[in-house]
Write an enzyme that holds these catalytic residues in place. Structure first.
Site, short mmCIF file in Angstrom:
data_model
loop_
_atom_site.label_atom_id
_atom_site.label_comp_id
_atom_site.label_asym_id
_atom_site.label_seq_id
_atom_site.Cartn_x
_atom_site.Cartn_y
_atom_site.Cartn_z
N SER A 55 0.79 -1.23 0.00
CA SER A 55 0.00 0.00 0.00
C SER A 55 0.83 1.28 0.00
O SER A 55 0.32 2.33 -0.39
CB SER A 55 -0.93 0.01 1.22
OG SER A 55 -0.20 -0.05 2.42
N ASP A 346 -2.84 8.11 8.51
CA ASP A 346 -3.80 7.25 9.21
C ASP A 346 -3.01 6.39 10.19
O ASP A 346 -1.86 6.66 10.47
CB ASP A 346 -4.66 6.43 8.23
CG ASP A 346 -3.84 5.45 7.37
OD1 ASP A 346 -2.70 5.11 7.75
OD2 ASP A 346 -4.36 5.03 6.32
N HIS A 349 -0.16 4.53 7.74
CA HIS A 349 0.59 5.13 6.64
C HIS A 349 1.05 6.55 6.94
O HIS A 349 0.25 7.36 7.44
CB HIS A 349 -0.27 5.15 5.37
CG HIS A 349 -0.81 3.82 5.00
ND1 HIS A 349 -2.05 3.37 5.44
CD2 HIS A 349 -0.29 2.83 4.24
CE1 HIS A 349 -2.26 2.15 4.95
NE2 HIS A 349 -1.21 1.80 4.23
#
Length: 371
Positions: A55, A346, A349
């Site tokens: 991600s 978040d 990340h």
């Protein structure tokens, strides 16, 4: 297998909490250029950038995959051009974007599965990365995302498009001279090993990181066999210091989780050894181990020095647990107003500012090796 077959074969399996469907690792590839990551593009030093992983460097491939590991909705992309949620797990740009700019290629690295890509987009580089992926094939299967093997198959499809559109000579140049950026592995530790019992039933952490290292070696050998010669590999970060890991494993004070950090360090030592071995076996190629662990640790311990006010929680929502499907517009009433004050966007990340600083740190330290 073409793209549509690959995607159609992926079925949504188990619904896990968002704490076990995302990953954190920061990445940038370094080649003969020294630059400020936020500065203007420098002289082109590679024909293209080709990205694999999770991600951290997925710019939207998961938008086109049947998985719950997505972020193509607000407040993701809040500080991106046009405030657009592109599928990047961030409030803005991600490391692959910074790397492409530094290499003098373009401002943004697109997702390979984006159906609007042109031949020029392909020619200067794309990302095959998929949020939730890992070295261990089981990691991707748990949340139905693209495994590294899937990403390699897409890479082969990409090369066929380049050959058909630009010819064999151009394709050969892109294959051999492009910058290959790989960021993967955190999900294996944080999710597959510590958050599900599947692997712990058969492996202790030493054996599991051995398994990860074997899969890593196989993956890099495959890239080399295809023709990759300039490969930058990101180490794992201090996983236990990510906000969500503080929440789940850091006790009442939300301290860093020692077990996760020790596991990350153990794997990093094995990854470094794998890349050293590959460098000896293939002296015509460049395998670069990039130490992210210590750099992120430095920022966490000295936030003011780097311009951050908050490093123990993310900007989105309460910052302690929200990520992916838990970080939505519903979280906005609690979401911070200025993400540049936060190291993390978040609970998993980094923020765009965090990525920019980390990318610049890695480049300035390692680029001199290739001048």
């Amino acid at each position: 297998m073409d793209t549509h077959q690959l995607i159609s074969n992926m079925m949504l399996r188990n619904f896990y909490s968002v704490m076990v469907i995302t990953t954190t690792c920061v990445s940038v590839v370094v080649f003969p250029v020294i630059s400020n990551a936020a500065g203007a593009p420098k002289k082109k030093s590679a024909p293209a950038i080709l990205v694999f992983g999770d991600s951290i460097v997925d710019p939207g491939n998961n938008n086109h995959v049947a998985t719950i590991v997505k972020c193509d909705f607000p407040p993701y992309g809040r500080d991106f051009v046009g405030a657009k949620p592109t599928g990047r797990f961030c409030n803005g740009k991600v490391p692959s974007d910074f790397a492409a700019n530094i290499l003098g290629l373009k401002e943004l690295v697109p997702a390979y599965l984006d159906p609007t890509l042109t031949l020029q987009d392909l020619a200067t580089g794309v990302s095959f990365a998929s949020g939730g992926s890992g070295y261990d094939p089981l990691t991707a299967r748990i949340v139905s995302v693209l495994s590294l093997s899937d990403q390699v198959e897409l890479f082969k499809e990409y090369l066929n498009k380049i050959r058909q559109g630009m010819g064999e000579e151009a394709a050969a140049t892109i294959i051999s001279q492009s910058a290959y950026l790989i960021c993967v592995g955190s999900d294996d530790i944080a999710n597959t090993y510590f958050s599900t019992p599947t692997r712990r039933l058969h492996y202790d952490i030493n054996a599991y990181t051995d398994l990860m290292a074997r899969y890593a070696s196989t993956f890099y050998e495959e890239l080399y066999r295809i023709g990759a010669r300039r490969i930058g590999v990101l180490s794992l970060p201090p996983i236990g210091c990510l906000p969500s890991q503080r929440t789940s494993g850091g006790g009442p004070n939300r301290s860093c989780s020692n077990s996760s950090n020790q596991a990350a360090q153990l794997f990093n030592s094995k990854l470094s050894a794998v890349l050293d071995s590959l460098s000896k076996t293939h002296p015509d190629a460049l395998f670069v181990y990039l130490d992210v662990y210590n750099r992120l640790t430095s920022i966490i311990h000295n936030p003011i020095r780097y311009g951050f006010e908050v490093v123990v929680k993310g900007c989105c929502g309460t910052g302690t647990i929200e990520a992916s499907i838990l970080c939505t517009s519903v979280s906005d009433s609690h979401t911070c107003k200025d993400a540049s004050k936060y190291l993390f966007w978040d609970s998993y990340h980094p923020s765009e500012k965090g990525y920019g600083i980390l990318s610049d740190m890695v480049i300035n330290e390692f680029a001199a090796r290739f001048m």
